[in-house]
Scaffold this active site. Structure first.
Site, PDB file in Angstrom:
ATOM      1  N   TYR A 232       0.850  -1.187   0.000  1.00 23.64           N
ATOM      2  CA  TYR A 232       0.000   0.000   0.000  1.00 23.64           C
ATOM      3  C   TYR A 232       0.883   1.232   0.000  1.00 23.64           C
ATOM      4  O   TYR A 232       1.834   1.321   0.771  1.00 23.64           O
ATOM      5  CB  TYR A 232      -0.896  -0.005   1.248  1.00 23.64           C
ATOM      6  CG  TYR A 232      -1.772   1.236   1.384  1.00 23.64           C
ATOM      7  CD1 TYR A 232      -2.835   1.455   0.508  1.00 23.64           C
ATOM      8  CD2 TYR A 232      -1.533   2.176   2.387  1.00 23.64           C
ATOM      9  CE1 TYR A 232      -3.639   2.587   0.629  1.00 23.64           C
ATOM     10  CE2 TYR A 232      -2.342   3.302   2.513  1.00 23.64           C
ATOM     11  CZ  TYR A 232      -3.395   3.506   1.629  1.00 23.64           C
ATOM     12  OH  TYR A 232      -4.191   4.619   1.757  1.00 23.64           O
TER      13      TYR A 232
ATOM     14  N   ASP B 115       9.441   2.947  -0.257  1.00 27.59           N
ATOM     15  CA  ASP B 115       8.362   3.600   0.490  1.00 27.59           C
ATOM     16  C   ASP B 115       8.494   3.178   1.951  1.00 27.59           C
ATOM     17  O   ASP B 115       7.999   2.130   2.358  1.00 27.59           O
ATOM     18  CB  ASP B 115       6.995   3.218  -0.088  1.00 27.59           C
ATOM     19  CG  ASP B 115       5.848   3.850   0.704  1.00 27.59           C
ATOM     20  OD1 ASP B 115       6.129   4.612   1.663  1.00 27.59           O
ATOM     21  OD2 ASP B 115       4.679   3.569   0.383  1.00 27.59           O
TER      22      ASP B 115
ATOM     23  N   LYS C 203       4.432   8.695   9.086  1.00 25.99           N
ATOM     24  CA  LYS C 203       4.200   8.052  10.383  1.00 25.99           C
ATOM     25  C   LYS C 203       5.218   8.492  11.448  1.00 25.99           C
ATOM     26  O   LYS C 203       5.082   9.589  11.963  1.00 25.99           O
ATOM     27  CB  LYS C 203       4.104   6.541  10.189  1.00 25.99           C
ATOM     28  CG  LYS C 203       2.907   6.245   9.240  1.00 25.99           C
ATOM     29  CD  LYS C 203       2.480   4.822   9.091  1.00 25.99           C
ATOM     30  CE  LYS C 203       1.157   4.751   8.341  1.00 25.99           C
ATOM     31  NZ  LYS C 203       1.172   4.086   7.065  1.00 25.99           N
TER      32      LYS C 203
HETATM   33  C1  PLP Z   1       0.497   4.572   5.733  1.00 30.33           C
HETATM   34  C2  PLP Z   1       1.225   4.357   4.483  1.00 30.33           C
HETATM   35  C3  PLP Z   1       1.111   5.227   3.391  1.00 30.33           C
HETATM   36  C4  PLP Z   1       0.094   6.333   3.349  1.00 30.33           C
HETATM   37  O1  PLP Z   1       0.336   7.306   4.313  1.00 30.33           O
HETATM   38  P1  PLP Z   1      -0.873   8.276   4.746  1.00 30.33           P
HETATM   39  O2  PLP Z   1      -0.210   9.238   5.678  1.00 30.33           O
HETATM   40  O3  PLP Z   1      -1.902   7.418   5.385  1.00 30.33           O
HETATM   41  O4  PLP Z   1      -1.379   8.924   3.513  1.00 30.33           O
HETATM   42  C5  PLP Z   1       1.935   5.039   2.295  1.00 30.33           C
HETATM   43  N1  PLP Z   1       2.819   4.031   2.272  1.00 30.33           N
HETATM   44  C6  PLP Z   1       2.946   3.171   3.294  1.00 30.33           C
HETATM   45  C7  PLP Z   1       3.973   2.078   3.210  1.00 30.33           C
HETATM   46  C8  PLP Z   1       2.154   3.283   4.421  1.00 30.33           C
HETATM   47  O5  PLP Z   1       2.263   2.383   5.406  1.00 30.33           O
END
Ligand code: PLP
Length: 425
Positions: free
Chosen positions: A142, A237, A265
């Site tokens: 994701y 990512d 995060k």
């Molecule tokens: C949470 C997440 C996102 C999206 O981040 P948001 O702040 O929720 O838009 C993108 N990539 C990864 C790997 C994630 O865990």
């Protein structure tokens, strides 16, 4: 009537599903979402004042535990000085310097407000830099909810993905190839076929959005080698893994230097802040220096920067990640033992402050394997743990998060609760 239920019913009148992000609605596990009244350390309290030991931690940011006094103080102090300016601040330079220091692959970076924005911008930048349109992602990873990344696998190798969401035109996903995580052969075949058209490969370097799934060393090495050979960019990512699996992130654990990295995060310490950054020659393509447009009214928000900077300083205390890793490993081993005693098929894994448990005999290595776990058992276990006052992710396809506030004693309590919960399955 429970106040949680009352709020859920009221919320559903004015907010779709009663929640501002889908997984919060407890759709996969059923029942009433817990409305959080306040949180501190490893705990939160719901609207009925029931206490929970929290293994979601805002889905990753709360690595220091909730409401760490130094982080809260930094945000309070920043707030007094003004909430947002739309002009640069010293704090933005400071946090950028700090991140560049911790991550050698990141020579320059931009601050944004969400992980979605970070990955969307990194992809645009990769396309702008390479002059190519194709992007490669992996099934089960994701990367936020921008159109080109809301894709599910097509029917075969080199068939383009289909939108995985309504409202996404097929035209928006026709440049996205969806491959299988950990499948080196498929990756090599794809590069052989269309390598010169691929702008970038984006991946969760340790996947946490299909439960916890680690890549093989062979897979990450192939990713780095193939992208390099074909002039494509490699995007790590690390929105979830960044500063959570190790101080130098998943790329440090892998010994891989990606071209671009996204963070979120943990880096925002619980405030809306995320990052994309990488090689200076690539970042020079971003406006105002280059022709790839990217902007944000609240980008580099002073409160978010204060929370992020303070969090980054605190996680650099000696031994921080060793302690965190030991706690997650202890939890993973304890859960596996408890399941074995109860005669329940469960495997577990952990890395840094992330853990996964799977109702299957083996640790999965791909999305297909992750989705073969026993969901009915997961649901029953989730609710049994909730009754025990342990709050796990309300989905079988999300990693769990341990904070530094989760002491050894709290991990022991959790394992004891799991033993009782598993016995009742
Ligand atoms: C949470 C997440 C996102 C999206 O981040 P948001 O702040 O929720 O838009 C993108 N990539 C990864 C790997 C994630 O865990």
């Amino acid at each position: 009537m429970s106040r949680n239920l009352e709020l859920f019913e009221r919320g559903k009148q004015v907010i779709p599903g009663g929640v501002n992000s889908p997984v919060r609605a407890f759709g996969q596990v059923g029942g009433t979402p817990r409305f959080v009244k306040r949180a501190e350390g490893a705990y939160f309290w719901d609207a009925d004042d029931k206490q929970y030991l929290d293994y979601v931690g805002s889905w990753g940011p709360a690595i220091l535990g909730h409401a760490h006094p130094e982080v809260v103080k930094a945000v309070q102090d920043a707030a007094v000085g003004g909430l947002s300016f739309g002009a640069p601040t010293e704090g933005e330079v400071e946090i950028a310097e700090e991140i560049c220091k911790l991550l050698p692959s990141v020579e320059q970076l931009r601050l944004v407000s969400s992980g979605t924005e970070a990955t969307m911008s990194a992809i645009r930048l990769a396309r702008g830099f390479t002059g190519r349109d194709l992007i490669v992602k992996f099934e089960g990873c994701y990367h936020g909810h921008s159109d080109s990344l809301l894709v599910k696998a097509g029917s075969g190798l080199l068939t383009f993905g289909n939108p995985s969401s309504g409202g996404v035109p097929a035209d928006c996903t026709k440049h996205t190839l969806v491959l299988q995580y950990n499948d080196v052969q498929q990756l090599a075949d794809t590069f052989k076929e269309v390598g010169d058209q691929i702008a970038c490969v984006i991946l969760e370097p340790i996947a946490g959005n299909m439960n916890l799934i680690k890549p093989s060393a062979e897979f990450v090495q192939a990713l780095r080698a193939l992208t390099e050979q074909h002039g494509a960019l490699l995007i790590y990512d690390e929105v979830m893994t960044g500063f959570r699996v190790a101080l130098n992130c998943a790329q440090g654990l892998h010994g891989i230097t990606p071209d671009l990295t996204t963070l979120g995060k943990v880096v925002g310490g619980g405030m809306p802040l995320a990052v994309f950054g990488g090689r200076a020659d690539i970042m020079a393509k971003i406006a105002p220096l280059g022709n790839v447009y990217q902007a944000g009214t609240l980008s580099g928000n002073p409160l978010a920067v204060a929370a992020g900077l303070t969090t980054l300083k605190l996680i650099q205390q000696p031994g921080f990640h060793d302690t965190l890793s030991a706690r997650s490993a202890k939890l993973a081993a304890g859960l596996a033992d408890a399941a074995r005693e109860a005669g329940v098929a469960m495997s577990t894994d952990s890395v840094g402050g992330m853990f996964g448990f799977y109702f299957s005999d083996t640790v999965p290595t791909s999305y297909a394997e992750a989705t073969r776990c026993d969901i009915a058992r997961f649901k029953a276990f989730f609710h049994a743990m909730l009754d025990e006052g342990i709050y796990l992710a309300p989905s079988a396809y999300e990693a769990g998060f341990v904070s530094i506030a989760h002491s050894d004693a709290l991990i022991d309590d959790t394992i004891a609760a799991a033993r009782r919960a598993l016995a009742r399955l």
